[in-house]
Design an enzyme around this catalytic site. Sequence first.
Site, mmCIF file in Angstrom:
data_model
loop_
_atom_site.group_PDB
_atom_site.id
_atom_site.type_symbol
_atom_site.label_atom_id
_atom_site.label_comp_id
_atom_site.label_asym_id
_atom_site.label_seq_id
_atom_site.Cartn_x
_atom_site.Cartn_y
_atom_site.Cartn_z
ATOM 1 N N ASP A 1 73.712 61.595 -98.130
ATOM 2 C CA ASP A 1 73.015 62.034 -99.300
ATOM 3 C C ASP A 1 74.354 62.882 -100.262
ATOM 4 O O ASP A 1 74.610 62.770 -101.304
ATOM 5 C CB ASP A 1 71.822 62.754 -99.571
ATOM 6 C CG ASP A 1 70.759 61.886 -99.401
ATOM 7 O OD1 ASP A 1 70.675 60.602 -100.017
ATOM 8 O OD2 ASP A 1 69.449 62.288 -99.290
ATOM 9 N N PHE B 1 85.550 50.039 -89.172
ATOM 10 C CA PHE B 1 85.960 50.523 -90.637
ATOM 11 C C PHE B 1 85.856 51.698 -90.565
ATOM 12 O O PHE B 1 85.665 52.529 -91.718
ATOM 13 C CB PHE B 1 85.046 49.882 -91.574
ATOM 14 C CG PHE B 1 85.041 48.425 -91.908
ATOM 15 C CD1 PHE B 1 85.820 47.400 -91.309
ATOM 16 C CD2 PHE B 1 83.918 47.942 -92.527
ATOM 17 C CE1 PHE B 1 85.964 46.290 -91.241
ATOM 18 C CE2 PHE B 1 83.644 46.596 -92.660
ATOM 19 C CZ PHE B 1 84.641 45.867 -92.294
ATOM 20 N N GLU C 1 79.775 54.110 -98.227
ATOM 21 C CA GLU C 1 78.635 54.962 -98.296
ATOM 22 C C GLU C 1 77.536 54.530 -98.518
ATOM 23 O O GLU C 1 76.756 54.974 -99.533
ATOM 24 C CB GLU C 1 79.082 56.269 -98.809
ATOM 25 C CG GLU C 1 80.238 56.856 -97.835
ATOM 26 C CD GLU C 1 80.476 58.437 -97.768
ATOM 27 O OE1 GLU C 1 79.542 59.038 -98.295
ATOM 28 O OE2 GLU C 1 81.703 58.917 -97.654
ATOM 29 N N GLU D 1 79.119 49.109 -87.493
ATOM 30 C CA GLU D 1 79.248 48.567 -86.471
ATOM 31 C C GLU D 1 79.666 47.000 -87.141
ATOM 32 O O GLU D 1 79.467 46.457 -88.235
ATOM 33 C CB GLU D 1 78.291 48.243 -85.543
ATOM 34 C CG GLU D 1 77.898 49.732 -85.144
ATOM 35 C CD GLU D 1 76.939 49.609 -83.963
ATOM 36 O OE1 GLU D 1 76.429 48.576 -83.548
ATOM 37 O OE2 GLU D 1 76.751 50.680 -83.147
ATOM 38 N N THR E 1 76.466 50.385 -100.100
ATOM 39 C CA THR E 1 76.626 49.509 -101.260
ATOM 40 C C THR E 1 75.917 49.799 -102.561
ATOM 41 O O THR E 1 74.968 50.605 -102.342
ATOM 42 C CB THR E 1 76.682 47.903 -101.002
ATOM 43 O OG1 THR E 1 75.155 47.896 -100.754
ATOM 44 C CG2 THR E 1 77.415 47.812 -99.630
HETATM 45 C C1 LIG Z 1 87.662 51.252 -96.609
HETATM 46 C C2 LIG Z 1 86.376 51.366 -95.952
HETATM 47 C C3 LIG Z 1 86.377 52.787 -95.156
HETATM 48 C C4 LIG Z 1 85.080 52.713 -94.407
HETATM 49 N N1 LIG Z 1 84.713 53.872 -93.624
HETATM 50 C C5 LIG Z 1 83.812 54.213 -93.034
HETATM 51 C C6 LIG Z 1 83.708 55.179 -92.210
HETATM 52 O O1 LIG Z 1 84.203 56.150 -92.214
HETATM 53 N N2 LIG Z 1 82.429 55.183 -91.287
HETATM 54 C C7 LIG Z 1 81.527 54.210 -91.409
HETATM 55 O O2 LIG Z 1 80.454 54.499 -90.533
HETATM 56 N N3 LIG Z 1 81.821 53.080 -92.247
HETATM 57 C C8 LIG Z 1 82.665 53.078 -93.053
HETATM 58 N N4 LIG Z 1 82.805 51.922 -93.773
HETATM 59 C C9 LIG Z 1 81.862 50.956 -93.791
HETATM 60 C C10 LIG Z 1 81.195 50.825 -95.037
HETATM 61 O O3 LIG Z 1 80.111 51.924 -95.294
HETATM 62 C C11 LIG Z 1 80.377 49.466 -95.004
HETATM 63 O O4 LIG Z 1 81.200 48.331 -95.315
HETATM 64 C C12 LIG Z 1 79.018 49.409 -95.804
HETATM 65 O O5 LIG Z 1 78.194 50.262 -96.003
HETATM 66 C C13 LIG Z 1 78.716 48.009 -96.307
HETATM 67 O O6 LIG Z 1 78.397 47.419 -95.195
HETATM 68 P P1 LIG Z 1 78.897 45.730 -94.620
HETATM 69 O O7 LIG Z 1 80.313 46.012 -94.903
HETATM 70 O O8 LIG Z 1 78.677 45.690 -93.310
HETATM 71 O O9 LIG Z 1 78.168 44.858 -95.651
HETATM 72 P P2 LIG Z 1 76.792 44.283 -95.537
HETATM 73 O O10 LIG Z 1 75.816 44.924 -95.006
HETATM 74 O O11 LIG Z 1 77.234 42.962 -94.480
HETATM 75 O O12 LIG Z 1 76.490 43.479 -96.885
HETATM 76 C C14 LIG Z 1 76.999 42.208 -97.415
HETATM 77 C C15 LIG Z 1 76.520 42.135 -98.842
HETATM 78 O O13 LIG Z 1 75.188 42.282 -98.777
HETATM 79 C C16 LIG Z 1 74.569 43.168 -99.696
HETATM 80 N N5 LIG Z 1 73.233 43.758 -99.021
HETATM 81 C C17 LIG Z 1 72.985 44.142 -97.702
HETATM 82 N N6 LIG Z 1 71.743 44.140 -97.632
HETATM 83 C C18 LIG Z 1 71.038 44.183 -98.692
HETATM 84 C C19 LIG Z 1 69.907 44.154 -99.350
HETATM 85 N N7 LIG Z 1 68.797 44.668 -98.567
HETATM 86 N N8 LIG Z 1 69.607 44.102 -100.466
HETATM 87 C C20 LIG Z 1 70.531 43.630 -101.347
HETATM 88 N N9 LIG Z 1 71.696 43.605 -101.061
HETATM 89 C C21 LIG Z 1 72.025 43.625 -99.685
HETATM 90 C C22 LIG Z 1 75.518 44.332 -99.617
HETATM 91 O O14 LIG Z 1 75.517 45.003 -100.754
HETATM 92 C C23 LIG Z 1 76.919 43.527 -99.610
HETATM 93 O O15 LIG Z 1 77.202 43.135 -100.964
HETATM 94 C C24 LIG Z 1 83.955 51.827 -94.457
HETATM 95 C C25 LIG Z 1 84.266 50.484 -95.361
HETATM 96 C C26 LIG Z 1 85.321 50.361 -95.937
HETATM 97 C C27 LIG Z 1 85.677 48.965 -96.830
#
Ligand SMILES: Cc1cc2nc3c(=O)[nH]c(=O)nc-3n(C[C@H](O)[C@H](O)[C@H](O)COP(=O)(O)OP(=O)(O)OC[C@H]3O[C@@H](n4cnc5c(N)ncnc54)[C@H](O)[C@@H]3O)c2cc1C
Length: 386
Positions: free
Chosen positions: A244, A156, A368, A127, A370
């Site tokens: 997983d 996304f 899936e 979200e 980070t």
């Molecule tokens: C091209 C693309 C396709 C995608 N497809 C899908 C999809 O089909 N379905 C779906 O559900 N999602 C999808 N996503 C979403 C994707 O899984 C998320 O972007 C990803 O999980 C990261 O979440 P965020 O972007 O909110 O980053 P954030 O959670 O905001 O993180 C920002 C930064 O903080 C770091 N961070 C966050 N928490 C911690 C922690 N506890 N410790 C250390 N570092 C931390 C992260 O690693 C990152 O570097 C997609 C994303 C992209 C870019």
Amino acid sequence: MPNQLSQEELAAFRASVNRLAKEKLAPMAEEIDEKGEFPWQVLELFRDNDLLGLQFPEQYGGSAAPILATVIAVEEVARYCGNSASVLNVNSLAAVPILLGGSPEQKEKFLPPLARGDLLGAFALTEPNTGSDAAGITTKAEADGDHYVVNGRKCFISNGDLASVFSLFVKTDLQAPGVKGISALLVTRDKDDSPGFSIGRLEKKIGGGPIHAAELIFEDFRVPRSAVLGEPGRGFYLAMQSLDKGRLNIAATAIGKAQGALDLAVDYARRRVVFGKPVAKFQGIQWMLAEMATKLEAARRLTYHAAELLDQGSPEASQAGAMAKLLATDTAMEVVNKALQIHGGYGYMKDYAIQRYWREARLGPIIEGTNEIQKNIIARNLIGRI
Ligand SMILES: Cc1cc2nc3c(=O)[nH]c(=O)nc-3n(C[C@H](O)[C@H](O)[C@H](O)COP(=O)(O)OP(=O)(O)OC[C@H]3O[C@@H](n4cnc5c(N)ncnc54)[C@H](O)[C@@H]3O)c2cc1C
């Protein structure tokens, strides 16, 4: 396909996917990427070659193949066309919650058309305000008689604009703390007749353009209560179990892209003449290639090991999968970067395929979970609760 395959059978399977990808996908990879539209012809090709339901049981139109076979298929496809690998991965991730949590009726209804490529699926968890912190989702599904009424937004979501079946994660118990109130719903969308479920923004991405990343908007969208996948309130665990499996496909994609980039770099280094000799004759370039190949092989072996553990149902599988995703996607970044460097100035030009690998590989450490989240998982498994 039997659940256990011998080394010879796996090698023959790899050779057949490699041939398909090299002969059919490689020639259209550039055009698919340039066009930025979903490659329906690739879906058809995968259907005709029984690659869409590899992990589905045979009774639902699948091949009942081991996870290791899926990993090998994804790797060989990604070696030539990253977008085509995403076609496999997105449908596969959407189907895993159905495979793991679906009722016999839900499996019967949705798995065969997914295996035939008649339906596109999507996995909808992220979200706008919650990606890594998936437990914090706020899209809610409130009970109303024998229906849920869904309100909220997802972002996304790969193939979100084209999919007609979604594994959708929502809060069904707003009072339950943390992950406890999260459920998975199996939701369908007909683009002409799904009141309350619309598509918002399609993101402009730096790579993988044909697989659109879509915003899903739910405004009083009604879903029958029978659409729950597994048990209500257990959706978060279903999402994590699904990831997983999905993570191994991301690792396999990274390995395939890195191998493709290494192939291109070796070929270019043999042909490009500088200071009167091919750059492949310079030790600096040879050492770069040697390091790329060595790190890639280590990542490949760890990914296969993780796939075998998952096939065996081992409790170590989740840890190994997180390690494989981390190592493979970070290694792919290093390999594609060096491969582009070996191309010199031409590597930066759109006429050369290496730039596509470089742009696409950047996604691996993000999706899936980070790579920071993978490290959290690995460390948590090491340290336990303190
Ligand atoms: C091209 C693309 C396709 C995608 N497809 C899908 C999809 O089909 N379905 C779906 O559900 N999602 C999808 N996503 C979403 C994707 O899984 C998320 O972007 C990803 O999980 C990261 O979440 P965020 O972007 O909110 O980053 P954030 O959670 O905001 O993180 C920002 C930064 O903080 C770091 N961070 C966050 N928490 C911690 C922690 N506890 N410790 C250390 N570092 C931390 C992260 O690693 C990152 O570097 C997609 C994303 C992209 C870019």
